[in-house]
Design a protein around this motif. Sequence first.
Motif, short mmCIF file in Angstrom:
data_model
loop_
_atom_site.label_atom_id
_atom_site.label_comp_id
_atom_site.label_asym_id
_atom_site.label_seq_id
_atom_site.Cartn_x
_atom_site.Cartn_y
_atom_site.Cartn_z
N ASP A 113 -1.53 3.02 0.94
CA ASP A 113 -0.83 4.01 0.12
C ASP A 113 0.06 3.35 -0.93
OD1 ASP A 113 1.64 4.87 2.68
OD2 ASP A 113 0.95 2.96 1.90
N GLN A 114 -0.15 2.06 -1.17
CA GLN A 114 0.60 1.40 -2.22
C GLN A 114 0.10 1.88 -3.57
OE1 GLN A 114 3.20 -0.69 -1.75
NE2 GLN A 114 3.01 -0.23 0.41
N VAL A 115 1.00 2.10 -4.49
CA VAL A 115 0.63 2.63 -5.79
C VAL A 115 0.95 1.60 -6.86
CG1 VAL A 115 1.03 4.45 -7.47
CG2 VAL A 115 1.10 4.98 -5.03
N TYR B 145 -5.75 6.62 2.00
CA TYR B 145 -5.00 7.03 0.80
C TYR B 145 -4.48 8.45 0.98
CZ TYR B 145 -7.39 3.03 -1.32
OH TYR B 145 -7.86 1.78 -1.60
N GLU C 177 15.30 5.93 4.53
CA GLU C 177 13.86 6.16 4.71
C GLU C 177 13.40 7.39 3.92
OE1 GLU C 177 9.99 5.76 5.77
OE2 GLU C 177 11.63 4.31 6.03
N LYS D 198 13.35 6.63 0.28
CA LYS D 198 12.19 5.79 0.00
C LYS D 198 10.92 6.64 -0.13
CE LYS D 198 9.62 1.86 1.92
NZ LYS D 198 9.52 0.92 3.08
N GLN D 199 10.79 7.64 0.74
CA GLN D 199 9.63 8.54 0.68
C GLN D 199 9.63 9.37 -0.60
OE1 GLN D 199 9.71 10.83 4.28
NE2 GLN D 199 9.09 9.12 5.58
N VAL E 98 10.97 8.57 -3.50
CA VAL E 98 10.61 7.68 -4.61
C VAL E 98 9.12 7.38 -4.59
CG1 VAL E 98 10.93 5.37 -5.57
CG2 VAL E 98 12.91 6.65 -4.74
N SER E 99 8.58 7.14 -3.39
CA SER E 99 7.16 6.82 -3.25
C SER E 99 6.28 7.98 -3.72
CB SER E 99 6.84 6.46 -1.80
OG SER E 99 5.46 6.22 -1.63
N ILE E 100 6.60 9.19 -3.26
CA ILE E 100 5.81 10.36 -3.65
C ILE E 100 5.95 10.62 -5.15
CG2 ILE E 100 5.54 12.86 -3.34
CD1 ILE E 100 6.53 12.46 -0.46
N GLN F 233 6.45 8.41 -7.49
CA GLN F 233 5.63 7.42 -8.20
C GLN F 233 4.14 7.76 -8.11
OE1 GLN F 233 6.88 3.75 -6.36
NE2 GLN F 233 8.56 3.44 -7.81
N VAL F 234 3.73 8.24 -6.94
CA VAL F 234 2.32 8.63 -6.77
C VAL F 234 1.97 9.78 -7.71
CG1 VAL F 234 0.66 9.68 -5.18
CG2 VAL F 234 2.10 7.82 -4.40
#
Length: 443
Positions: free
Chosen positions: A3-5, A95, A391, A394-395, A397-399, A401-402
């Motif tokens: 799941d790295q973008v 993914y 945490e 972090k989620q 930010v991750s979503i 960016q996705v």
Amino acid sequence: MSDQVDDFQPSHYKYNVIVSDPQKKRVEETHDSFISYSIAIRTDNPDYHSKDKGKNQDVSEYNSYDDLYNIDNTVVTRKRYSDFLILNQFLKIDYPLINVPKLPPKNNYSIKQIYHGNGHVSQNAQNVLNISGTDQTPAAFGHNNIELDDGFLLRRLYSLEFYLNTLVNHSSLQNYSLLITFMTSDAEWEVLKNTIQFTKDHASLGQSSVEDEISEYLMNVFKKPAKEFKEIKEIKMKLEKLIYNLNKILKGSLKLNKIQELIVKDFSHLQKLKYDVIAQDKSNIRSFDSSATEKHYSAFQDNMNSSKLLLSELHKFNKYENLNKLQEMINYLKQLFDLIRLLDYKQLDLESLQDTSNKLQMDKKKYENVNIEKAKKIDLKIQNLEGELQECNKQVVSIFQVILQESENIEYIKDLQLKKLFKELAIKKVEFYRGMCKVWAPK
């Protein structure tokens, strides 16, 4: 989990996938039947080619794409619908946040109705699909069920084609090892399936967490984050406008499809008309030439038949490929809203945790000079909550960016798919009008 973008980079390789030639096969041990599809990928990406992967020898059906890719770069495999399901499940596992298009639904009953008991494709299906390889045109549909079944098979074929073209042109998925194996080697794919021993329990692992979180979000559907990212607002507005415009195109195409269908029927009726001059009329016409009249009528009848066949070809393209791929694109775009809703939910979760943390900080100050023991307990809660906050942030930010990357991917794939579709539609229309001019030109 993959799941790295990465930062979005449009592929410098060219890809084009064609799904065709549906064939019925029977499993001798169980006597079950299934349909397999030919998958041809034309690309200049070396990862999709190796010395032990065969090249396509008969490429006559792909001549219209010669201007895009070299014939030597075409790799052909054959897969059944269950293979697509397996690939799709592993994409969800590896993914979970990527916007993967949905597969067409499974419908065994409709598939079985296309074929006669002896295993041969029905004549109507051959006409619609050109399975026999000849340049046939669709026969008039004589039975509603048969028309529906043939349409089901064609819609599935074009949906699978849209699905694969989306995957190979997606910046995060095109180098996925399972996808490359799926597209390039039947033997390796079979070994992979047997090695992995894919199960339904395994399949549920990849999507359960995301789906559960979306379900939780739906419980708070009327809540909105206090602050929405500016970029997300822009993406939503752009998506809504794009979907609105595509729906307008789809609506217009549906109307055109209905008109074409009615005109094809009118051509059929005109073709059956008989020129008949009664005896009384003949006596009133001195220079009546029966043979010449019959000759002109015969030529008119031939022209009407040719016109019907030309329009039927255009109608078939619009009804099955154009309409289906437009709808698939709209559905694919809408899926990004699910990810945006997931981001909203995570933001609400983060805001709730932050509110709790702020309240605990106030309680700590309240008791630190009055009740030291209680202040220590509150401080311990704050420390534990800090980990959850980090945490959750972090989620978010991750979503976020996705979503940004998926927006770029969608823009790239949308341009690629629609340009190809509209180009093909333009070619079909030019062929139709050129054919009509040739048919009705003075002899």
